[in-house]
Design a protein around this motif. Sequence first.
Motif, PDB file in Angstrom:
ATOM      1  N   ASP A  65      59.512  72.092  53.496  1.00 45.02           N
ATOM      2  CA  ASP A  65      60.923  71.693  53.476  1.00 45.02           C
ATOM      3  C   ASP A  65      61.075  70.170  53.468  1.00 45.02           C
ATOM      4  OD1 ASP A  65      61.717  74.307  53.466  1.00 45.02           O
ATOM      5  OD2 ASP A  65      61.955  74.426  55.651  1.00 45.02           O
ATOM      6  N   ALA A  66      60.351  69.497  54.337  1.00 44.48           N
ATOM      7  CA  ALA A  66      60.446  68.041  54.397  1.00 44.48           C
ATOM      8  C   ALA A  66      59.895  67.421  53.126  1.00 44.48           C
ATOM      9  CB  ALA A  66      59.697  67.508  55.613  1.00 44.48           C
ATOM     10  N   LEU A  67      58.830  68.001  52.609  1.00 42.20           N
ATOM     11  CA  LEU A  67      58.241  67.484  51.376  1.00 42.20           C
ATOM     12  C   LEU A  67      59.209  67.658  50.205  1.00 42.20           C
ATOM     13  CD1 LEU A  67      55.669  66.291  50.140  1.00 42.20           C
ATOM     14  CD2 LEU A  67      54.879  68.608  49.749  1.00 42.20           C
ATOM     15  N   ALA A  71      61.020  64.714  47.990  1.00 45.41           N
ATOM     16  CA  ALA A  71      60.861  64.686  46.535  1.00 45.41           C
ATOM     17  C   ALA A  71      62.216  64.673  45.842  1.00 45.41           C
ATOM     18  CB  ALA A  71      60.043  65.891  46.070  1.00 45.41           C
ATOM     19  N   ARG A  72      63.162  65.416  46.375  1.00 47.38           N
ATOM     20  CA  ARG A  72      64.489  65.452  45.766  1.00 47.38           C
ATOM     21  C   ARG A  72      65.221  64.120  45.945  1.00 47.38           C
ATOM     22  NH1 ARG A  72      67.011  70.365  44.604  1.00 47.38           N
ATOM     23  NH2 ARG A  72      65.689  72.175  44.926  1.00 47.38           N
ATOM     24  N   SER A  73      65.185  63.580  47.163  1.00 42.81           N
ATOM     25  CA  SER A  73      65.975  62.375  47.435  1.00 42.81           C
ATOM     26  C   SER A  73      65.342  61.108  46.859  1.00 42.81           C
ATOM     27  CB  SER A  73      66.198  62.218  48.936  1.00 42.81           C
ATOM     28  OG  SER A  73      64.969  61.975  49.586  1.00 42.81           O
ATOM     29  N   GLU A  74      64.040  60.979  46.959  1.00 43.26           N
ATOM     30  CA  GLU A  74      63.397  59.729  46.551  1.00 43.26           C
ATOM     31  C   GLU A  74      62.930  59.745  45.095  1.00 43.26           C
ATOM     32  OE1 GLU A  74      60.339  58.635  49.293  1.00 43.26           O
ATOM     33  OE2 GLU A  74      61.720  58.600  51.001  1.00 43.26           O
ATOM     34  N   GLY A  76      63.991  62.210  42.750  1.00 41.93           N
ATOM     35  CA  GLY A  76      64.952  62.842  41.851  1.00 41.93           C
ATOM     36  C   GLY A  76      64.434  64.116  41.211  1.00 41.93           C
ATOM     37  N   MET A  77      63.517  64.789  41.868  1.00 46.34           N
ATOM     38  CA  MET A  77      62.940  66.012  41.305  1.00 46.34           C
ATOM     39  C   MET A  77      63.863  67.203  41.544  1.00 46.34           C
ATOM     40  SD  MET A  77      58.974  65.469  42.342  1.00 46.34           S
ATOM     41  CE  MET A  77      58.300  66.514  41.095  1.00 46.34           C
ATOM     42  N   ILE A  78      63.765  68.203  40.662  1.00 39.00           N
ATOM     43  CA  ILE A  78      64.513  69.442  40.814  1.00 39.00           C
ATOM     44  C   ILE A  78      63.558  70.617  40.664  1.00 39.00           C
ATOM     45  CG2 ILE A  78      66.670  68.447  39.998  1.00 39.00           C
ATOM     46  CD1 ILE A  78      66.148  69.758  37.302  1.00 39.00           C
ATOM     47  N   ARG A  79      63.997  71.772  41.151  1.00 38.37           N
ATOM     48  CA  ARG A  79      63.170  72.984  41.040  1.00 38.37           C
ATOM     49  C   ARG A  79      63.235  73.546  39.628  1.00 38.37           C
ATOM     50  NH1 ARG A  79      64.551  76.663  46.247  1.00 38.37           N
ATOM     51  NH2 ARG A  79      63.321  75.500  47.733  1.00 38.37           N
ATOM     52  N   GLU A  80      62.283  74.387  39.345  1.00 40.22           N
ATOM     53  CA  GLU A  80      62.289  75.089  38.067  1.00 40.22           C
ATOM     54  C   GLU A  80      63.480  76.028  38.043  1.00 40.22           C
ATOM     55  OE1 GLU A  80      59.015  77.527  35.981  1.00 40.22           O
ATOM     56  OE2 GLU A  80      58.010  75.897  37.059  1.00 40.22           O
TER      57      GLU A  80
END
Length: 90
Positions: A65-67, A71-74, A76-80
């Motif tokens: 969850d923290a990872l 990844a999302r905040s810093e 800008g990644m999104i899930r598949e």
Amino acid sequence: MRLMIVALLGCLLLLQAQLWTQDGGLRHMWQLRASVDAQIDENETLQTRNAALEADVDDLKSGLDALEERARSELGMIREGEVFYQVAEP
């Protein structure tokens, strides 16, 4: 007898003047105390920061969850399968 008392008082005054004004005197001691107090405050601030960083490391090591949040905040990644919408202000 009076001459001896005057001489002793003169020595006492001379020693007091040295105590108050020289490098190893009270002024120097006050400066050192202020320096120690400032260092103690800085150490407390750094200990608080280190505790927060240690908690972050533990979160990143233990769960996804923290990872994912990082990844999302810093990065800008999104899930598949997710769709990313970026709203641009005019």
